[in-house]
Design an enzyme around this catalytic site. Structure first.
Site, PDB file in Angstrom:
ATOM      1  N   HIS A  82      -6.242   0.330   2.597  1.00 37.07           N
ATOM      2  CA  HIS A  82      -6.212   1.580   3.352  1.00 37.07           C
ATOM      3  C   HIS A  82      -6.775   2.696   2.489  1.00 37.07           C
ATOM      4  O   HIS A  82      -6.492   2.767   1.299  1.00 37.07           O
ATOM      5  CB  HIS A  82      -4.779   1.921   3.765  1.00 37.07           C
ATOM      6  CG  HIS A  82      -4.727   2.986   4.814  1.00 37.07           C
ATOM      7  ND1 HIS A  82      -4.846   2.712   6.146  1.00 37.07           N
ATOM      8  CD2 HIS A  82      -4.617   4.326   4.713  1.00 37.07           C
ATOM      9  CE1 HIS A  82      -4.785   3.835   6.838  1.00 37.07           C
ATOM     10  NE2 HIS A  82      -4.650   4.835   5.990  1.00 37.07           N
ATOM     11  N   ASP A 161       4.210   6.694  14.272  1.00 36.03           N
ATOM     12  CA  ASP A 161       3.106   7.275  13.502  1.00 36.03           C
ATOM     13  C   ASP A 161       1.960   7.651  14.419  1.00 36.03           C
ATOM     14  O   ASP A 161       1.293   8.670  14.216  1.00 36.03           O
ATOM     15  CB  ASP A 161       2.609   6.311  12.427  1.00 36.03           C
ATOM     16  CG  ASP A 161       1.365   6.874  11.745  1.00 36.03           C
ATOM     17  OD1 ASP A 161       1.483   7.968  11.164  1.00 36.03           O
ATOM     18  OD2 ASP A 161       0.286   6.280  11.848  1.00 36.03           O
ATOM     19  N   ARG A 168      -0.286  15.850  13.956  1.00 31.34           N
ATOM     20  CA  ARG A 168      -0.627  16.471  12.663  1.00 31.34           C
ATOM     21  C   ARG A 168      -2.087  16.890  12.631  1.00 31.34           C
ATOM     22  O   ARG A 168      -2.447  17.914  12.042  1.00 31.34           O
ATOM     23  CB  ARG A 168      -0.327  15.494  11.520  1.00 31.34           C
ATOM     24  CG  ARG A 168       1.154  15.346  11.258  1.00 31.34           C
ATOM     25  CD  ARG A 168       1.445  14.192  10.324  1.00 31.34           C
ATOM     26  NE  ARG A 168       0.688  14.278   9.107  1.00 31.34           N
ATOM     27  CZ  ARG A 168       0.130  13.232   8.490  1.00 31.34           C
ATOM     28  NH1 ARG A 168       0.274  12.015   8.970  1.00 31.34           N
ATOM     29  NH2 ARG A 168      -0.537  13.401   7.384  1.00 31.34           N
ATOM     30  N   SER A 183       2.994   7.946   6.867  1.00 30.56           N
ATOM     31  CA  SER A 183       2.057   7.528   7.905  1.00 30.56           C
ATOM     32  C   SER A 183       1.353   6.229   7.503  1.00 30.56           C
ATOM     33  O   SER A 183       1.309   5.258   8.262  1.00 30.56           O
ATOM     34  CB  SER A 183       1.039   8.657   8.107  1.00 30.56           C
ATOM     35  OG  SER A 183      -0.089   8.212   8.790  1.00 30.56           O
ATOM     36  N   LYS A 187       2.469   2.037   8.886  1.00 35.83           N
ATOM     37  CA  LYS A 187       1.509   1.179   9.596  1.00 35.83           C
ATOM     38  C   LYS A 187       1.264  -0.107   8.821  1.00 35.83           C
ATOM     39  O   LYS A 187       1.220  -1.180   9.380  1.00 35.83           O
ATOM     40  CB  LYS A 187       0.155   1.891   9.724  1.00 35.83           C
ATOM     41  CG  LYS A 187       0.114   2.981  10.744  1.00 35.83           C
ATOM     42  CD  LYS A 187      -1.313   3.435  10.970  1.00 35.83           C
ATOM     43  CE  LYS A 187      -1.875   4.245   9.828  1.00 35.83           C
ATOM     44  NZ  LYS A 187      -1.790   5.687   9.978  1.00 35.83           N
TER      45      LYS A 187
HETATM   46  N1  URA Z   1      -4.447   8.252   6.810  1.00 35.67           N
HETATM   47  C1  URA Z   1      -3.340   7.910   7.518  1.00 35.67           C
HETATM   48  O1  URA Z   1      -3.187   6.797   7.992  1.00 35.67           O
HETATM   49  N2  URA Z   1      -2.405   8.847   7.682  1.00 35.67           N
HETATM   50  C2  URA Z   1      -2.507  10.075   7.175  1.00 35.67           C
HETATM   51  O2  URA Z   1      -1.601  10.849   7.359  1.00 35.67           O
HETATM   52  C3  URA Z   1      -3.658  10.425   6.443  1.00 35.67           C
HETATM   53  C4  URA Z   1      -4.622   9.484   6.262  1.00 35.67           C
END
Ligand code: URA
Length: 456
Positions: A82, A161, A168, A183, A187
């Site tokens: 990620h 999320d 957000r 966040s 996930k």
């Molecule tokens: N990537 C994400 O998945 N969440 C965030 O809050 C910022 C970047």
């Protein structure tokens, strides 16, 4: 505690009891707390921060708002990556096929563009007919069959999320270490992975502008991973200028195809995307080591580079695109799709004598937004063809009138404002008589609770 009490507590800088925070987040996910109250809480949390206990409680509540997937039907160590988000960051599109072609299963659940940054899902969906909304069953089946699957968040995976992320994005509450950490990790932990690699971006084009902030985010993310029993390695990478040449949707897919076809170009040469490959291969090395097919990240990197050279990685991307309903032939001749877009060339201004000295990734991201590559409002549709390709990056020689970039958008798109995009792009460039020096793109590595200061 009522939502208003929680908002008051956070507004006044006090910490919540873990149970209260979990209940609040769960209630919002169920639709029992309205977005306007959650928005107020998000701003209070953004301004006053969360303790590490609160961050853990937030992450747990978001993870448990849906299912935690069981991927045991696919043998091997499942590893995902990620990125905390940047401009021109198409690395997932290259990395997942590279790693999967080396035998490590990659179940990847990606997000949409957030603020000025692009999202892997928006990019993937610029491939005609490709579906990213697979059911959980189809996701599991494809992973078992192909060792690679890339989808968007489903209703089952961290739905809390999904709602918070969208909120957000439009309430100026993205750039917060605990909110980003909750966040991302909710996930990832719900995806059913065994290990995780993080690309934590640092600089003007990243959510974390300064190195101390970015280091704190890496430590927070990896700490949550360790607590959950998921080995997590973080690389700290620079995001002052865009990564590669392309920013936007289809332009980034086309650039990823170039990378996977090993048409990268030498560092510093015209059109080079060596920076994209550097980051991709460093992350791939980590994933192959965590996945148990390479003895260490350095050996993993070599293995990943071989998979690119042999064409196996590109072949894996084509297999995935076909399995998800897309037309792989579009990727074999990406220029044809690029030519469907309306274009505008941005030329260097009269002051551009010498070298491109600096290029602000934030300005480039905003130029792509003005073309319709991302969302200014939650309800905006993104334009699959929108984006830009940079002909000059910092360090390149330049003279007045030289092409700096080509802008792309679907002909007649109501989202595309070429004049505004040009203005933002020109504002992002600066020029100098002397050729500038650059700090390294790969900054540091965090694993098992320590910064290891790798040499790449
Ligand atoms: N990537 C994400 O998945 N969440 C965030 O809050 C910022 C970047």
């Amino acid at each position: 505690m009522s939502p208003a009490d929680l908002i008051t507590e956070k507004r006044d800088g006090r910490a919540h009891a873990a149970g209260h925070l979990r209940d609040f987040v769960a209630a919002h996910a169920r639709g029992d707390v309205p977005d306007y109250q959650m928005s107020a809480w998000l701003m209070a949390a953004f301004l006053n921060g969360l303790t590490s206990e609160e961050t853990t409680a937030l992450t747990e509540a978001m993870t448990r708002s849906g299912d935690v997937l069981d991927l045991s039907a696919t043998p091997g160590t499942k590893v995902d990556k990620h990125s905390t988000g940047g401009v021109g960051d198409k690395v997932s599109l290259l990395l997942a096929p590279v790693v999967a072609s080396c035998g490590v299963p990659v179940p990847m659940i990606s997000g949409r563009g957030l603020g000025h940054t692009g999202g892997t899902l928006d990019k993937l969906e610029s491939i005609p007919r490709l579906r990213t909304d697979l059911s959980v069953e189809a996701y599991k089946r494809q992973l078992a069959d192909l060792g690679i699957v890339m989808i968007g968040q489903t209703d089952e995976i961290a739905p809390a999320d999904r709602k918070l992320y969208a909120l957000r994005d439009v309430t100026a509450t993205v750039e917060s270490v605990p909110l980003i950490a909750g966040s991302i990790m909710s996930k990832k932990l719900a995806e059913g992975i065994d290990a995780l690699v993080l690309d934590v971006k640092c600089g003007r084009g990243a959510f974390m502008k300064t190195e101390p902030q970015a280091r704190r985010l890496a430590e927070t993310l990896a700490g949550i991973g360790a607590e959950a029993g998921t080995p997590t390695v973080a690389l700290l990478t620079r995001m002052d200028a865009p990564l590669g040449r392309a920013a936007g949707n289809w332009p980034e897919v086309a650039e990823s195809v170039r990378g996977l076809r090993n048409e990268t170009g030498d560092p510093g040469s015209a059109g080079s995307i060596a920076d994209v490959m550097d980051v991709t291969l460093a992350l791939a090395g980590e994933m192959l080591a965590l996945g148990g097919v390479a003895p260490d990240a350095g050996a993993g990197r070599e293995q990943a580079a071989r998979a690119v050279r042999s064409g196996d990685a590109f072949g894996k991307l084509l297999e995935m695109v076909e399995a998800q309903g897309g037309d792989p032939s579009v990727l074999e001749a990406p220029g044809a799709r690029t030519q469907q877009a309306a274009t505008r060339v941005v030329e260097a201004p009269p002051a551009a004598q010498g070298y491109a000295a600096d290029l602000d990734a934030m300005g480039v991201g905003r130029a792509a937004l003005a073309l319709g590559a991302g969302r200014e409002q939650m309800s905006d549709d993104v334009d699959p063809l929108a984006g830009l390709v940079l002909h000059k990056k910092p360090g390149a020689s330049v003279r007045p009138g030289a092409p700096l970039a080509t802008l792309y958008a679907t002909e007649g798109s109501p989202r595309a404002d070429f004049d505004e995009a040009k203005r933002r792009l020109l504002g992002a460039f600066s020029f100098a008589k002397e050729q500038p020096d650059f700090p390294a793109l790969l900054m540091d590595r965090y694993a098992e609770g320590a910064w290891t200061g790798e040499e790449w």
